[in-house]
Structures are given as C-alpha cells and as structure tokens.
Design a protein around this motif. Structure first.
Motif, PDB file in Angstrom:
ATOM      1  N   THR A  85       0.832  -1.202   0.000  1.00 13.94           N
ATOM      2  CA  THR A  85       0.000   0.000   0.000  1.00 13.94           C
ATOM      3  C   THR A  85       0.867   1.253   0.000  1.00 13.94           C
ATOM      4  O   THR A  85       2.058   1.214   0.289  1.00 13.94           O
ATOM      5  CB  THR A  85      -0.920   0.019   1.233  1.00 13.94           C
ATOM      6  OG1 THR A  85      -0.123   0.041   2.429  1.00 13.94           O
ATOM      7  CG2 THR A  85      -1.812  -1.216   1.261  1.00 13.94           C
ATOM      8  N   THR A  86       0.223   2.350  -0.308  1.00 13.63           N
ATOM      9  CA  THR A  86       0.888   3.649  -0.212  1.00 13.63           C
ATOM     10  C   THR A  86       0.722   4.159   1.216  1.00 13.63           C
ATOM     11  O   THR A  86       0.036   3.559   2.040  1.00 13.63           O
ATOM     12  CB  THR A  86       0.269   4.650  -1.193  1.00 13.63           C
ATOM     13  OG1 THR A  86      -1.097   4.909  -0.803  1.00 13.63           O
ATOM     14  CG2 THR A  86       0.283   4.094  -2.617  1.00 13.63           C
ATOM     15  N   ALA A  87       1.357   5.276   1.491  1.00 14.21           N
ATOM     16  CA  ALA A  87       1.237   5.870   2.825  1.00 14.21           C
ATOM     17  C   ALA A  87      -0.066   6.643   2.982  1.00 14.21           C
ATOM     18  O   ALA A  87      -0.404   7.099   4.075  1.00 14.21           O
ATOM     19  CB  ALA A  87       2.422   6.793   3.087  1.00 14.21           C
ATOM     20  N   THR A  88      -0.814   6.788   1.907  1.00  9.99           N
ATOM     21  CA  THR A  88      -2.052   7.574   1.927  1.00  9.99           C
ATOM     22  C   THR A  88      -3.224   6.718   2.384  1.00  9.99           C
ATOM     23  O   THR A  88      -3.361   5.567   1.988  1.00  9.99           O
ATOM     24  CB  THR A  88      -2.353   8.127   0.523  1.00  9.99           C
ATOM     25  OG1 THR A  88      -1.213   8.844   0.056  1.00  9.99           O
ATOM     26  CG2 THR A  88      -3.569   9.043   0.551  1.00  9.99           C
ATOM     27  N   THR A  89      -4.060   7.277   3.234  1.00  7.75           N
ATOM     28  CA  THR A  89      -5.282   6.598   3.660  1.00  7.75           C
ATOM     29  C   THR A  89      -6.491   7.463   3.310  1.00  7.75           C
ATOM     30  O   THR A  89      -6.380   8.672   3.110  1.00  7.75           O
ATOM     31  CB  THR A  89      -5.278   6.320   5.171  1.00  7.75           C
ATOM     32  OG1 THR A  89      -5.173   7.567   5.878  1.00  7.75           O
ATOM     33  CG2 THR A  89      -4.138   5.409   5.564  1.00  7.75           C
ATOM     34  N   GLN A  90      -7.641   6.810   3.250  1.00  3.41           N
ATOM     35  CA  GLN A  90      -8.881   7.504   2.933  1.00  3.41           C
ATOM     36  C   GLN A  90      -9.965   7.014   3.881  1.00  3.41           C
ATOM     37  O   GLN A  90     -10.059   5.815   4.153  1.00  3.41           O
ATOM     38  CB  GLN A  90      -9.289   7.223   1.483  1.00  3.41           C
ATOM     39  CG  GLN A  90     -10.563   7.947   1.056  1.00  3.41           C
ATOM     40  CD  GLN A  90     -10.956   7.560  -0.362  1.00  3.41           C
ATOM     41  OE1 GLN A  90     -10.924   6.387  -0.718  1.00  3.41           O
ATOM     42  NE2 GLN A  90     -11.311   8.537  -1.180  1.00  3.41           N
ATOM     43  N   LEU A  91     -10.762   7.923   4.393  1.00  5.76           N
ATOM     44  CA  LEU A  91     -11.865   7.547   5.270  1.00  5.76           C
ATOM     45  C   LEU A  91     -13.075   7.152   4.429  1.00  5.76           C
ATOM     46  O   LEU A  91     -13.380   7.780   3.420  1.00  5.76           O
ATOM     47  CB  LEU A  91     -12.232   8.699   6.203  1.00  5.76           C
ATOM     48  CG  LEU A  91     -11.173   9.103   7.243  1.00  5.76           C
ATOM     49  CD1 LEU A  91     -11.644  10.304   8.056  1.00  5.76           C
ATOM     50  CD2 LEU A  91     -10.848   7.937   8.159  1.00  5.76           C
ATOM     51  N   TYR A  92     -13.775   6.099   4.881  1.00  4.64           N
ATOM     52  CA  TYR A  92     -14.967   5.675   4.153  1.00  4.64           C
ATOM     53  C   TYR A  92     -15.912   4.969   5.116  1.00  4.64           C
ATOM     54  O   TYR A  92     -15.521   4.533   6.199  1.00  4.64           O
ATOM     55  CB  TYR A  92     -14.594   4.721   3.017  1.00  4.64           C
ATOM     56  CG  TYR A  92     -14.318   3.309   3.478  1.00  4.64           C
ATOM     57  CD1 TYR A  92     -15.301   2.312   3.366  1.00  4.64           C
ATOM     58  CD2 TYR A  92     -13.099   2.960   4.048  1.00  4.64           C
ATOM     59  CE1 TYR A  92     -15.058   1.023   3.798  1.00  4.64           C
ATOM     60  CE2 TYR A  92     -12.853   1.670   4.478  1.00  4.64           C
ATOM     61  CZ  TYR A  92     -13.836   0.705   4.355  1.00  4.64           C
ATOM     62  OH  TYR A  92     -13.601  -0.561   4.800  1.00  4.64           O
ATOM     63  N   LYS A  93     -17.166   4.851   4.722  1.00  2.48           N
ATOM     64  CA  LYS A  93     -18.134   4.044   5.453  1.00  2.48           C
ATOM     65  C   LYS A  93     -19.282   3.711   4.511  1.00  2.48           C
ATOM     66  O   LYS A  93     -19.532   4.406   3.527  1.00  2.48           O
ATOM     67  CB  LYS A  93     -18.645   4.760   6.699  1.00  2.48           C
ATOM     68  CG  LYS A  93     -19.579   5.937   6.439  1.00  2.48           C
ATOM     69  CD  LYS A  93     -20.161   6.443   7.761  1.00  2.48           C
ATOM     70  CE  LYS A  93     -21.177   7.575   7.522  1.00  2.48           C
ATOM     71  NZ  LYS A  93     -21.829   7.985   8.776  1.00  2.48           N
ATOM     72  N   THR A  94     -19.961   2.625   4.832  1.00  4.38           N
ATOM     73  CA  THR A  94     -21.106   2.205   4.038  1.00  4.38           C
ATOM     74  C   THR A  94     -22.389   2.624   4.743  1.00  4.38           C
ATOM     75  O   THR A  94     -22.354   3.199   5.835  1.00  4.38           O
ATOM     76  CB  THR A  94     -21.097   0.677   3.841  1.00  4.38           C
ATOM     77  OG1 THR A  94     -21.279   0.043   5.117  1.00  4.38           O
ATOM     78  CG2 THR A  94     -19.781   0.212   3.234  1.00  4.38           C
TER      79      THR A  94
END
Length: 277
Positions: A85-94
């Motif tokens: 993976t990259t160092a970047t994260t993304q917030l998400y939810k269903t």
C-alpha cells in the motif's frame, strides 16, 4: 566478441511477476518504461506514475481500464497478488456502518501479480492481450486465429485437462470426481473455444478422465490386516479386551512341550570339547 541482444518483443517474457502498472502497460501493447510520473505546475513529479506516454488514444484507454480493472480485482479478492500500500489513507463508510473507517490505497507500482494468476484472470474475463497470449509457442491445435484446422472441442478438452489437473494437485476438486469437475468446467467455459451445440458435457469430460475408478485418488493407500490382531494366551480362557471377547487361534498357541530341546543347554555331563564354542 559480440552477440545478438534479446529482442524487445521477448524481453518482458523473462518476468515471472508484474506490478499493476507493468501489467497494464503490456496489456495495452506498450513497454512498462512508457509509463511516466505526472508532474505538477513546477515540473516536479508527484504521486504514482500513472501516465502512459508515446501511445495512441486507444492504448491510453486500454491502459487506464486495465489499471482500474486489475486494482479492483485485487481489492475484491478475485485476483491474487502480493499487496503493498501507499502511505495515503482515505476515510470511508457504508450505509450500514456507524463509524468511519480508514482504508489504505494499493500501490500500483509495488503490488505484484504472479504471471500465471494474471493469465488465468484474463482468461476468465475472455480478454486475450497479445503479450500474455502469444500463439508463437502454442501447439497448432490450440491456435484459434487464422487456423483452418482448429478444432473447438479438442482445444476445450485440452484446457479442461490442464485446469482439472491443477485442481487435483492443489486439492481444489471440492469433493468432486475428476470427471465431474471437468464436466462442470467445460459447461461453463467451452463456449470460449467456439464449442456449440453440446448438451452433455460428460461425454467430453470422460475423454480426459484419468481416474476411471471414480472419486478422489487417495494420497496414501491404506493397509488392512487380513486377520485381526489377537492375543496369545491360555486356549481354555476367553480374553477380554476393550469389553470384547476374542477366540484364541489354535495355530498361534505354542505349548511348552512343543518347544525343541535347547542343543546348547549346559549339562554337567558335557565335556569342554562338546561345547559348540
């Protein structure tokens, strides 16, 4: 001293695994080196290298679609890969999640896919890019394009044999016999090879069935004793073992008076010269 260099068309054939970027470029008919990083307004590269250069618009479209398709297949688990993976994260939810979750991004330049896994995945999508499906080393009876002697059923049966063999060796027959597994695979995939009008795929599967006894082949044959193991004891008594009664076999009982006299038994009447040593 000089020697001929390996042709560019064969160069990437040495690779046993590919990054998502390398695979996507090769699917588009371009070399992985043609993928270059994006640049900001100051001319500095940033992010992952996504841009396919020196390519037609069609090739760029194929590259982008392949990049997205492979990435999503890996994320969903339908394509095996060594994920980084990259160092970047993304917030998400269903809709059913009450809390936000963090998700890492796959690195398209570091995540690697085994060649055989990629070829199987492409075949399952009925996609046959020239680099991964080069017919130059294929037997003529497996070549579909421009082959007047091509036999659809023969080609399907050969591939069914290969898939079934691999399934047996990796314990993925899922309880089916060789013939059953091959029949189901043919029913689901024979159309890809141009097979038409077949309603009974068991007939085709029987041609490749090497396990004619039925069922799965046991790795180790079991050895069964012809006679039960019985204790030797007094023939006039029943012997109980684990609350079971066994009948003593007469042939296994040796009476004391049946034993041969020991020829080396010491006797006070024997002279030293009579000793066997």
């Amino acid at each position: 001293m000089s020697w001929d260099c390996l042709p560019m068309s064969q160069l990437f054939g040495l690779m046993d695994s590919f990054s998502i970027i390398e695979a996507s470029a090769l699917i588009a008919g371009k070399a992985p080196d043609d993928v270059q990083p994006e640049y900001d307004i100051n001319g500095n590269p940033y992010g992952e290298p996504y841009i396919l250069t020196n390519a037609s618009e069609d090739q760029k479209t194929v590259y982008t679609m392949a990049l997205n398709g492979i990435t999503r297949a890996i994320e969903s688990g339908t394509l095996k890969a060594l994920i980084q993976t990259t160092a970047t994260t993304q917030l998400y939810k269903t809709d059913v999640d009450s809390e936000w979750k963090a998700k890492y991004f796959l690195s398209p330049s570091e995540t690697r896919i085994n060649r055989d896994d990629l070829v199987r995945w492409l075949d399952s999508r009925s996609c046959y890019p020239s680099f991964f499906f080069n017919n130059s080393n294929e037997p003529l009876y497996l070549v579909q394009q421009n082959n007047p002697q091509y036999s659809p059923k023969l080609c399907a049966i050969v591939h069914a044999w290969e898939v079934t063999k691999e399934a047996e060796e990796t314990n993925q027959l899922n309880g089916l016999s060789v013939k059953q597994f091959a029949s189901i695979w043919l029913e689901q995939n024979a159309y890809k090879y141009g097979v038409e009008g077949v309603t009974n795929f068991d007939d085709m599967a029987s041609i490749i069935n090497w396990n004619t006894k039925g069922g799965r082949i046991s790795d180790k044959p079991s050895v069964k004793s012809k006679e039960p193991s019985l204790p030797i004891g007094d023939r006039n008594k029943d012997v109980t073992q684990d609350n079971r009664h066994h009948t003593i076999i007469d042939s296994l009982v040796i009476e004391k008076n049946d034993l041969k006299t020991n020829p080396y038994r010491f006797s006070s009447n024997m002279e030293d010269s009579d000793l066997p040593f």
